[in-house]
Design a protein around this motif. Structure first.
Motif, PDB file in Angstrom:
ATOM      1  N   LYS A 135       0.851  -1.196   0.000  1.00 52.02           N
ATOM      2  CA  LYS A 135       0.000   0.000   0.000  1.00 52.02           C
ATOM      3  C   LYS A 135       0.879   1.235   0.000  1.00 52.02           C
ATOM      4  O   LYS A 135       1.900   1.295   0.694  1.00 52.02           O
ATOM      5  N   THR A 136       0.463   2.239  -0.761  1.00 53.48           N
ATOM      6  CA  THR A 136       1.237   3.470  -0.899  1.00 53.48           C
ATOM      7  C   THR A 136       0.537   4.617  -0.189  1.00 53.48           C
ATOM      8  O   THR A 136      -0.679   4.800  -0.319  1.00 53.48           O
ATOM      9  N   TRP A 137       1.347   5.389   0.571  1.00 54.24           N
ATOM     10  CA  TRP A 137       0.848   6.510   1.359  1.00 54.24           C
ATOM     11  C   TRP A 137       1.494   7.801   0.887  1.00 54.24           C
ATOM     12  O   TRP A 137       2.638   7.806   0.420  1.00 54.24           O
ATOM     13  N   VAL A 138       0.768   8.919   1.051  1.00 57.38           N
ATOM     14  CA  VAL A 138       1.292  10.246   0.723  1.00 57.38           C
ATOM     15  C   VAL A 138       0.937  11.193   1.871  1.00 57.38           C
ATOM     16  O   VAL A 138       0.046  10.918   2.682  1.00 57.38           O
ATOM     17  N   MET A 139       1.652  12.313   1.933  1.00 58.75           N
ATOM     18  CA  MET A 139       1.366  13.308   2.962  1.00 58.75           C
ATOM     19  C   MET A 139      -0.056  13.845   2.798  1.00 58.75           C
ATOM     20  O   MET A 139      -0.507  14.116   1.689  1.00 58.75           O
ATOM     21  N   ASP A 140      -0.749  14.003   3.919  1.00 57.36           N
ATOM     22  CA  ASP A 140      -2.118  14.515   3.906  1.00 57.36           C
ATOM     23  C   ASP A 140      -2.084  16.038   3.842  1.00 57.36           C
ATOM     24  O   ASP A 140      -2.523  16.746   4.753  1.00 57.36           O
TER      25      ASP A 140
END
Length: 478
Positions: A135-140
């Motif tokens: 799973k890939t996450w990015v800054m909110d």
């Protein structure tokens, strides 16, 4: 203290038992530790052979464990879990007086036990065993408070909370982090650069200072890294291996406490060892996740008042190393005989140059009929008003006898650019004065949701103590 750990790693198979010593012979702190101080045993759990109970019965005052799988612990009887077969080197360091001794044992895990990974924390972070790509996450970035600094004992970056999109173009918002369950892999896509704390810019070759700020944009293209999860006393921790980090580089150790995690959101903070008083907070979202826009805040006006004696309806939020607290009145004489007042502290040094306290309202202020504030102010003579030092752009260079109220929209990336300020200068020393702050010039503005109180001037490095009382938004003029 009992700690349960549920990290995982993919290691090769071997069998060995090793004892090694690490001595600290400082004679001023006590005698040298021995192997007996660091002796430990381990026993597989009867119904879960991949869960190992460790134990040490020595009298060492501190025992630190490394389970060989990315997890660590302190205490006499920790527990570690090993979801995959392999051989793991476990070390325990015992501290006795001025000495320490380390022993290492190698334990063999015969079979995989993927059930140990069927937990929300693993599934939410990586997508679970069925998501081979992770799973890939990015800054909110679109959420206020997606990064900032605050107390380690809190849950919010109250000392500095970045507004939505405040760091656009600084090397952080185009990054993405992929967590894979298989192999404990972490792939950090930086697009060539990262955002780095001002104190650590020199650690990155080619780093350049950000425009209009003190932090750095630094070239960084990491090799594949590893990660692990651990649980201690009901709290979960994310550890980045191989010297890595994620998001904003604050110089802290690569261990992040997970404040909350869902399939779409990850909220973490990092605390530097030896700096337990503060923490850096970061928010991430699943790549592709789109928030439902929040309903617009109401546009209205309500009573705003406080007297620090117990009557009031506001909460103060410290900002940029400014603070305020109820305090004994330093001069209980007319025009202010109150027993308690507000003690306002402006921190010294560069960190306190922009000290203030804020009243952050849950609505946009309707200033059309009510836009005048009153506040009593006391400027002590014992502050240092002569030492020079401050921001290069500031026309004055010393602490000032100023009192300012500002109205801001904290939803903006740089609220000061659209603020309205009423400033009183050259106030008398050692006496209470009542000041009026008339914002009639902003009566048509429908965006303000924050009241900023600032004493002593702005951009000055000299700290100071001031007092306020009886802050009130006056009724509409008759």
């Amino acid at each position: 203290m009992l700690k349960r750990f549920l990290p995982f790693a993919w290691l090769c198979f071997s069998l060995a038992v090793i004892l090694s010593a690490c001595e600290d012979d400082d004679p001023e702190l006590g005698g040298v530790a021995t192997v007996e101080d660091a002796t430990f045993t381990y026993t597989p759990k009867a119904d879960k052979p991949n869960v190992i109970n460790f134990s040490s019965e020595s009298s060492a005052f501190l025992k630190r464990w490394n389970f060989g799988n990315g997890a660590t612990a302190e205490g006499d009887a920790p527990t570690a879990s090993y979801p995959f077969k392999g051989t793991y080197e476990v070390t325990m360091t015992a501290y006795v007086g001025g000495g320490s001794y380390t022993t290492t044992q190698t334990i063999d895990i015969a079979q995989d036990d993927p059930t140990l990974l069927d937990l929300d924390q693993y599934n939410f972070l990586t997508g679970g065993v069925n998501d081979i790509d992770g799973k890939t996450w990015v800054m909110d970035k679109g959420t206020a408070g997606h990064m900032g600094i605050g107390p380690a004992a809190g849950t919010w970056p109250e000392w500095y909370s970045a507004p939505a999109n405040a760091k656009e173009g600084l090397g952080m918002y185009d990054d993405s982090i992929t967590f894979k369950l298989q192999g404990s892999q972490l792939i950090y896509h930086t697009n060539g650069d990262v955002y780095v704390n001002a104190a650590f810019g020199s650690a990155f070759a080619g780093a350049v200072k950000e425009p209009n700020g003190n932090d750095f944009i630094a070239p960084y293209a990491p090799a594949p890294q590893t990660w692990s999860l651990s649980e201690s006393n009901g709290k979960w921790y994310l550890t980045i291996g191989n010297g890595g980090f994620i998001g904003y580089y604050s110089g802290r150790a690569p261990v992040y406490e997970i404040l909350s995690i869902t399939p779409d959101e990850l909220y973490i903070r990092s605390i530097q060892e030896g700096e337990a008083g503060n923490a850096w907070y970061q928010r991430f979202i699943r790549k592709g996740f789109v928030r439902n826009p929040p309903p617009p805040p109401p546009y209205k006006i309500e009573d705003i008042y406080t007297d620090f004696d117990g009557a009031g309806n506001v909460t103060f939020t410290p900002n940029s190393n400014g603070s305020i607290a109820s305090y004994d009145n330093p001069a209980p004489v007319p025009i202010n005989t109150s027993a308690k007042v507000g003690k306002y502290v402006k921190a010294p040094g560069g960190g306190g140059a922009f000290s203030n306290v804020q009243i952050q309202l849950p609505y946009k202020m309707d200033l059309r009929e009510r836009h005048v504030f009153k506040m009593k102010v006391f400027i002590p003579s014992y502050n240092d008003y002569t030492t020079e030092g401050g921001e290069s752009w500031q026309t004055y260079k010393t602490l000032q006898r100023y009192a300012s109220l500002k109205l801001q929209n904290r939803d903006e990336a740089e609220p000061f650019r659209t603020q309205t300020e009423v400033l009183h200068k050259d106030l008398p020393l050692n006496e209470w004065v009542e000041l009026t702050f008339d914002f009639s010039s902003a009566a048509a503005n429908e965006t303000y949701n924050t009241i900023v109180i600032q004493l002593g001037g702005e951009g000055i490095y000299t700290g100071g103590i001031f007092f306020i009382d009886d802050l009130e938004l006056l009724p509409a003029a008759q």
